[in-house]
Write a protein that holds these residues in place. Structure first.
Motif, PDB file in Angstrom:
ATOM      1  N   THR A 141       0.839  -1.198   0.000  1.00 31.95           N
ATOM      2  CA  THR A 141       0.000   0.000   0.000  1.00 31.95           C
ATOM      3  C   THR A 141       0.878   1.253   0.000  1.00 31.95           C
ATOM      4  O   THR A 141       2.006   1.238   0.503  1.00 31.95           O
ATOM      5  N   LYS A 142       0.324   2.320  -0.528  1.00 33.96           N
ATOM      6  CA  LYS A 142       1.094   3.563  -0.606  1.00 33.96           C
ATOM      7  C   LYS A 142       1.473   4.083   0.786  1.00 33.96           C
ATOM      8  O   LYS A 142       2.589   4.550   1.003  1.00 33.96           O
ATOM      9  N   ALA A 143       0.537   3.977   1.728  1.00 31.83           N
ATOM     10  CA  ALA A 143       0.795   4.506   3.064  1.00 31.83           C
ATOM     11  C   ALA A 143       1.994   3.813   3.716  1.00 31.83           C
ATOM     12  O   ALA A 143       2.844   4.467   4.324  1.00 31.83           O
ATOM     13  N   PRO A 163      -3.742   0.834  10.193  1.00 27.67           N
ATOM     14  CA  PRO A 163      -4.761   1.851   9.902  1.00 27.67           C
ATOM     15  C   PRO A 163      -5.637   2.103  11.126  1.00 27.67           C
ATOM     16  O   PRO A 163      -6.038   1.165  11.823  1.00 27.67           O
ATOM     17  N   MET A 164      -5.921   3.366  11.381  1.00 28.47           N
ATOM     18  CA  MET A 164      -6.688   3.753  12.560  1.00 28.47           C
ATOM     19  C   MET A 164      -8.169   3.394  12.421  1.00 28.47           C
ATOM     20  O   MET A 164      -8.745   3.459  11.322  1.00 28.47           O
ATOM     21  N   ALA A 165      -8.757   3.045  13.537  1.00 31.89           N
ATOM     22  CA  ALA A 165     -10.188   2.744  13.578  1.00 31.89           C
ATOM     23  C   ALA A 165     -10.700   3.010  14.987  1.00 31.89           C
ATOM     24  O   ALA A 165      -9.926   3.268  15.915  1.00 31.89           O
ATOM     25  N   LEU A 166     -12.003   2.960  15.130  1.00 34.47           N
ATOM     26  CA  LEU A 166     -12.652   3.122  16.425  1.00 34.47           C
ATOM     27  C   LEU A 166     -13.104   1.741  16.900  1.00 34.47           C
ATOM     28  O   LEU A 166     -13.985   1.121  16.297  1.00 34.47           O
ATOM     29  N   PHE A 167     -12.500   1.251  17.960  1.00 37.01           N
ATOM     30  CA  PHE A 167     -12.947   0.023  18.612  1.00 37.01           C
ATOM     31  C   PHE A 167     -13.922   0.442  19.712  1.00 37.01           C
ATOM     32  O   PHE A 167     -13.590   1.293  20.547  1.00 37.01           O
ATOM     33  N   TYR A 168     -15.124  -0.116  19.721  1.00 39.20           N
ATOM     34  CA  TYR A 168     -16.100   0.309  20.721  1.00 39.20           C
ATOM     35  C   TYR A 168     -16.799  -0.898  21.339  1.00 39.20           C
ATOM     36  O   TYR A 168     -16.962  -1.948  20.708  1.00 39.20           O
ATOM     37  N   SER A 315      -5.462   7.809   9.447  1.00 40.72           N
ATOM     38  CA  SER A 315      -4.010   7.845   9.582  1.00 40.72           C
ATOM     39  C   SER A 315      -3.551   6.454   9.980  1.00 40.72           C
ATOM     40  O   SER A 315      -4.345   5.506  10.002  1.00 40.72           O
ATOM     41  N   VAL A 316      -2.287   6.345  10.291  1.00 37.81           N
ATOM     42  CA  VAL A 316      -1.705   5.058  10.675  1.00 37.81           C
ATOM     43  C   VAL A 316      -1.168   5.162  12.088  1.00 37.81           C
ATOM     44  O   VAL A 316      -0.662   6.206  12.502  1.00 37.81           O
ATOM     45  N   ASN A 317      -1.299   4.086  12.829  1.00 39.52           N
ATOM     46  CA  ASN A 317      -0.783   4.026  14.189  1.00 39.52           C
ATOM     47  C   ASN A 317      -0.019   2.720  14.360  1.00 39.52           C
ATOM     48  O   ASN A 317      -0.602   1.645  14.345  1.00 39.52           O
ATOM     49  N   GLY A 318       1.295   2.818  14.458  1.00 37.25           N
ATOM     50  CA  GLY A 318       2.103   1.619  14.641  1.00 37.25           C
ATOM     51  C   GLY A 318       2.502   0.978  13.327  1.00 37.25           C
ATOM     52  O   GLY A 318       2.222   1.474  12.241  1.00 37.25           O
ATOM     53  N   GLY A 319       3.175  -0.145  13.445  1.00 34.02           N
ATOM     54  CA  GLY A 319       3.642  -0.878  12.276  1.00 34.02           C
ATOM     55  C   GLY A 319       5.147  -0.808  12.132  1.00 34.02           C
ATOM     56  O   GLY A 319       5.790   0.154  12.570  1.00 34.02           O
ATOM     57  N   VAL A 392      -6.096   7.288   4.375  1.00 39.30           N
ATOM     58  CA  VAL A 392      -5.004   7.919   5.114  1.00 39.30           C
ATOM     59  C   VAL A 392      -4.559   9.206   4.414  1.00 39.30           C
ATOM     60  O   VAL A 392      -4.319   9.219   3.208  1.00 39.30           O
ATOM     61  N   HIS A 393      -4.450  10.274   5.180  1.00 36.40           N
ATOM     62  CA  HIS A 393      -3.952  11.539   4.631  1.00 36.40           C
ATOM     63  C   HIS A 393      -2.509  11.371   4.152  1.00 36.40           C
ATOM     64  O   HIS A 393      -1.669  10.805   4.859  1.00 36.40           O
ATOM     65  N   GLU A 394      -2.229  11.863   2.965  1.00 36.40           N
ATOM     66  CA  GLU A 394      -0.878  11.763   2.426  1.00 36.40           C
ATOM     67  C   GLU A 394      -0.012  12.923   2.936  1.00 36.40           C
ATOM     68  O   GLU A 394      -0.519  13.966   3.343  1.00 36.40           O
ATOM     69  N   GLY A 395       1.293  12.708   2.894  1.00 36.53           N
ATOM     70  CA  GLY A 395       2.224  13.778   3.207  1.00 36.53           C
ATOM     71  C   GLY A 395       2.760  13.803   4.624  1.00 36.53           C
ATOM     72  O   GLY A 395       3.570  14.669   4.961  1.00 36.53           O
TER      73      GLY A 395
END
Length: 446
Positions: A141-143, A163-168, A315-319, A392-395
């Protein structure tokens, strides 16, 4: 460039040890004629696999030993010693010690995406363009591909994505008749409703988390960090950062966030009871819930990350993945294993353990997207994570000393979570300290 960077001196709380000053011209990161790495052919890589070789890999990955065994079975003359010398900062400190000494390091090591610039710009890592691995770009993936490239140098092949998400907690939401929030305004309202109904329950827990803060600024469209060679810019007052800070401040002011520390016993207990009703995190959090909150199976669900206008944004968190140290004397065999881990059968083994993949062919597979996850009530969570990755926002860029930045985050921004100052004031203080540190390390700050 002639400017020399004195990276990671003893002022770094996490890394502790000093690096010899290095010139950016020697960082191995560029692809211009002066710094273009010597190219190794595929034939040379294959020949190296026919010679008895032992590779040392430092990693805290639980799946990597199984990947190593599978590789050894295919290439019996190669032996791979996987060593867990610590997680995250602990391992990075030991890596820096070996780099400073000029020996004693592994051939390969797990390096998180956020830490790649710090090691790449010090000239410590091998530019994988040497093995023509740039040809694998379309497989990821580009991200995640953007995350492993620094100053035109390729320092890893992506392995996983966050990839970020909401766990509820659906059980908690249903109990209090709370709708799943799609926007940040709705998220704050959900927090108000929950806390009013049960003062012991909170929409989330946060007492200061640098990685989460960076990811939420990123998701808000912020681009506070910029690095081009030795030129570094920090602007934690840009529009995206201010948007995040203003919104998140409401959660702090209204005491809608549980003050318990992440990963503590109290945190796990709150998640198990449903008193901490959501988690804003990368896809990997699914595995954490399954292992750390097994009794929560069926109670939890996944939704897209809340946005400011209801339109997809993430956005991305971790990896992270494997990087190759320049001091390795077995780079050809190491390159073969590195590729196997991220772009070969090794990636399948890692994915089977619950790691969210970075490979496009997997993310485009209907079989993968349609997998129903029993823990999340049979929900097709992969569709949500994959959509997040596409939004995901680029840049975004990390600082070339992000590990240090994280180490001082709570000393500066953490005070905002106790009410000592506002979140924006904390971010301003963080910026001031980071600019001072960058200047001291020899970066041209602007």
């Amino acid at each position: 460039m002639n400017k020399r960077l004195r990276l990671l001196r003893t002022t770094s709380v996490l890394l502790g040890t000093a690096l010899t000053a290095v010139s950016l011209a020697a960082c191995g990161g560029g692809t211009n004629d002066a710094s273009k790495p010597d190219i190794v052919s595929e034939e040379e890589i294959q020949k190296a696999l026919d010679k008895p070789t032992e590779l040392t890999v430092w990693s805290w990955s639980a799946s990597l030993p199984d990947v190593a065994k599978a590789f050894e079975k295919e290439h019996p003359k190669i032996k791979i010693k996987v060593q867990n010398v610590g997680t995250g900062a602990e391992q990075y400190t030991k890596l820096q010690n070996a780099i400073k000494a000029g020996s004693g390091g592994p051939d390969l090591a797990t390096v998180e995406y956020s830490a790649i610039p710090q090691f790449a710009l010090s000239g410590s890592l091998v530019d994988l363009h040497r093995f023509e691995f740039g040809s694998l770009e379309k497989e990821f993936t580009k991200a995640t591909w953007d995350a492993v490239n620094v100053n035109d140098g390729l320092y890893e092949l992506p392995l996983n994505a966050g990839p970020m998400a909401l766990f509820y907690n659906k059980k908690t939401f249903d109990k209090h008749d709370i709708a799943v929030p799609k926007t940040w305004d709705e998220y704050i309202d959900a927090g108000r409703k929950l806390h009013a109904a049960d003062p012991n329950s909170y929409i989330a827990a946060d007492n200061g988390n640098a990685g989460l803060t960076e990811s939420l600024i990123w998701a808000a469209g912020g681009k506070p960090f910029s690095a081009n060679g030795d030129k570094v810019s920090i602007n934690l007052q840009d529009a995206g950062t201010k948007k995040f800070a203003t919104t998140y401040q409401k959660l702090i002011d209204e005491k809608l966030l549980s003050p318990v520390a992440g990963w503590s016993n109290e945190w796990y207990a709150g998640l198990a009871k449903g008193n901490i009703a959501t988690l804003l995190s990368g896809a990997w959090m699914g595995g954490t819930l399954k292992s750390g909150v097994p009794d929560g199976a069926g109670d939890w669900r996944v939704a897209p990350l809340p946005t400011y206008d209801g339109k997809p944004a993430s956005s991305v968190n971790g990896g992270g993945s494997l990087a190759m140290l320049k001091q390795s004397e077995k780079q050809l065999a190491a390159a073969a294993f590195l590729r196997y881990v991220s772009a070969g059968k090794g990636a399948d083994i890692t994915q089977a353990t619950g790691s969210f993949p970075a490979r496009t062919k997997v993310l485009e597979s209907e079989k993968f997207l349609a997998e129903k996850d029993p823990y999340f009530g049979g929900q097709e969570v992969n569709r949500i994570f994959t959509s997040s990755l596409g939004a995901v926002h680029e840049g975004w860029q990390y600082l070339p000393y992000d590990v240090y930045a994280i180490s001082i985050f709570n000393d500066k921004v953490g005070k905002a979570f106790t009410g000592s100052l506002t979140l924006q004031e904390g971010l301003d203080a963080w910026q001031k300290a980071l600019v001072a540190y960058g200047t001291d390390q020899g970066f041209a700050m602007n």
